[in-house]
Write a protein that holds these residues in place. Structure first.
Motif, mmCIF file in Angstrom:
data_model
loop_
_atom_site.group_PDB
_atom_site.id
_atom_site.type_symbol
_atom_site.label_atom_id
_atom_site.label_comp_id
_atom_site.label_asym_id
_atom_site.label_seq_id
_atom_site.Cartn_x
_atom_site.Cartn_y
_atom_site.Cartn_z
ATOM 1 N N HIS A 1 15.000 -20.915 6.174
ATOM 2 C CA HIS A 1 15.456 -19.984 5.697
ATOM 3 C C HIS A 1 14.565 -18.835 5.089
ATOM 4 C CE1 HIS A 1 18.924 -17.240 7.380
ATOM 5 N NE2 HIS A 1 18.917 -16.880 5.550
ATOM 6 N N GLU B 1 14.423 -15.636 3.392
ATOM 7 C CA GLU B 1 15.646 -13.845 3.002
ATOM 8 C C GLU B 1 15.008 -12.314 2.834
ATOM 9 O OE1 GLU B 1 18.449 -13.797 2.936
ATOM 10 O OE2 GLU B 1 18.999 -16.178 2.602
ATOM 11 N N THR C 1 16.430 -14.705 10.902
ATOM 12 C CA THR C 1 16.948 -15.014 9.855
ATOM 13 C C THR C 1 17.441 -13.194 9.536
ATOM 14 O OG1 THR C 1 14.659 -14.089 8.880
ATOM 15 C CG2 THR C 1 14.975 -16.169 9.169
#
Length: 213
Positions: A80, A82, A157
Motif C-alpha cells: 500500500h 499512501e 491506493t
C-alpha cells in the motif's frame, strides 16, 4: 471474444449505431498503434481518448465528454502507498503514449522522486507486471481499475491525480457529422437517468452514477 466492440464506450457507440444505421467494424490494436492508425486515417473513430491540446492538433473531437475519469496508482494486494513520495525508487508501469505517461513523468520530476517509469502496451500488461513482481506500482484510469483490479489481484491506493474528459476521436477534419451526432446523443442521454447512457454505465460499473444536473 466475439470480435465486437465492448465496454462502456463500445456499448454506447453500439446503441447509437443501431439508431443511426451505422455499421461498426472493430479494428483491434494496442494503444500506441491505435493512435497512429487514427492519425493515418486507417480507422475512423477511436474511443477512450483523453482530450489534450497536443491531441487536438492531431485529431477531431466532439464537445460533450463521453466520460469523466481520473488516474489512480495501483499496487499488488498487500502493498500500500499512501503518498506519491512513497514511490521513490519504485518501478511504475504506465501505458505507452497515454496522457498518464507524460503527466506521471512530470509529477515525479516536480516532487524530485527518483523512480523508474516502465511503459507498457496496455493497462492489462501493467497490472500483469504487478502480479509478476516486475512492477511495484501501476497507473490506470478509475474505470479500468474498478473493472479489472480483482482479476489481477491488485488494489487501488489513495493516490489519485489528473482528472480528464474522455471522448471518441476521429482523424483531423474527418467524420464531422458522426461527431455531431455523438454529441447529440450524449447531451440528451446524460440528462436522462433512464437513458442508455446510465443503463450501460450500470452494466459495467456499480452503483450507477446520478445524472448530471
Amino acid at each position: 471474444a466475439d470480435g465486437k466492440i465492448s465496454g462502456i464506450l463500445g456499448d454506447l457507440l453500439q446503441e447509437m449505431a443501431q439508431r443511426e444505421g451505422w455499421t461498426l467494424r472493430a479494428s483491434p490494436c494496442e494503444w500506441e498503434a491505435c493512435l497512429s492508425a487514427l492519425q493515418a486515417r486507417r480507422i475512423d473513430l477511436l474511443p477512450d481518448v483523453a482530450h489534450s491540446l497536443a491531441r487536438e492538433a492531431l485529431f477531431s473531437f466532439h464537445q460533450v465528454p463521453a466520460l469523466n475519469s481520473w488516474s489512480e496508482i495501483y499496487a499488488p494486494e498487500g502493498q500500500h502507498f499512501e503518498s506519491v513520495l512513497e514511490l521513490e525508487r519504485k518501478r511504475i508501469g504506465v501505458m505507452r503514449d497515454s496522457v498518464q505517461e507524460g503527466y506521471l513523468r512530470h509529477l515525479l520530476e516536480d516532487f524530485d522522486i527518483h523512480a523508474t517509469v516502465v511503459p507498457t502496451d496496455s493497462l492489462d500488461a501493467a497490472f500483469a507486471g504487478l502480479e509478476s513482481g516486475d512492477l511495484d506500482a501501476a497507473v490506470a484510469n478509475n474505470f479500468f481499475g474498478a473493472l479489472r483490479a480483482d482479476a489481477h489481484a491488485v488494489a487501488s491506493t489513495p493516490i489519485m491525480f489528473q482528472p480528464v474528459r474522455i471522448f471518441y476521436a476521429a482523424p483531423k477534419g474527418q467524420e464531422a457529422d458522426v461527431l455531431t451526432t455523438i454529441d447529440a446523443y450524449l447531451a440528451a442521454w446524460r440528462d436522462d437517468a433512464a437513458s442508455p447512457y446510465f443503463l450501460v454505465r450500470e452494466k459495467w460499473m456499480a452503483p450507477a452514477p446520478a445524472p448530471l444536473l
